[in-house]
Motif scaffolding. Sequence first.
Motif: not given
Length: 214
Positions: A66-92
């Motif tokens: 059940e842990h086969a989650v996509d953490p990037v998608r989880l964060v990006r689709e979470d309304p509780q995560v700020s726009k600033a964090v979502k904007a900084d969540l880019k590939p290194c």
Amino acid sequence: MHGLKRLGGPRGPKAGSAAALAALGLCLATLVSCSTGGTGTRDEGPARSDQLAQGSPAPSARPGKEHAVDPVRLVREDPQVSKAVKADLKPCAGDSYPVDVSYGNLTGGSRNDVVVNVLTCGDAIGIGAYVYRAKGGAYENVFRTEQPASYAEIDRDGLTVTRQTYEKDDSVALPSGEDITLYEWRDDAFVQTRHWTNRYGSAGGDVRPAPEEN
């Protein structure tokens, strides 16, 4: 990792070479398995210094399918995560995102919870930490902190959030100390149970006073 065993009995050069190559292949396969599997409880993101809650129930760290989650998608689709964090969540680099993911039973549910830390690419400094609890076929956000330089971890006794603290002239790599907050799950929410501060010594070692109860 165990060394190669040599079977007894006469063996010609070709047979010996073939056995050695087979054993070497098995050894390399074992090495790859160890390096990619780790403890089986955390998908590692960028390297970071290991920094580090009487909890109820005590968390376990036994990931399942059940842990086969996509953490990037989880964060990006979470309304509780700020726009600033979502904007900084880019590939290194390539498709490698600056996230750390941990699994463990923090909330007493039938499935393990997911802890996601979002970091900066260059210095691996925390910019957001979130806990997700399984609910039906999805996950709901049950904890978040977006204080700079914070990192959430599943401790033996609950959820620990460590925040690096800096004085005016500190470099990013050398904070002056850390604030540690311990949380436990009560009445369907994380409640702060303890908090203490560690201050690092100027000679390179750190000074760790006894935890102070709130």
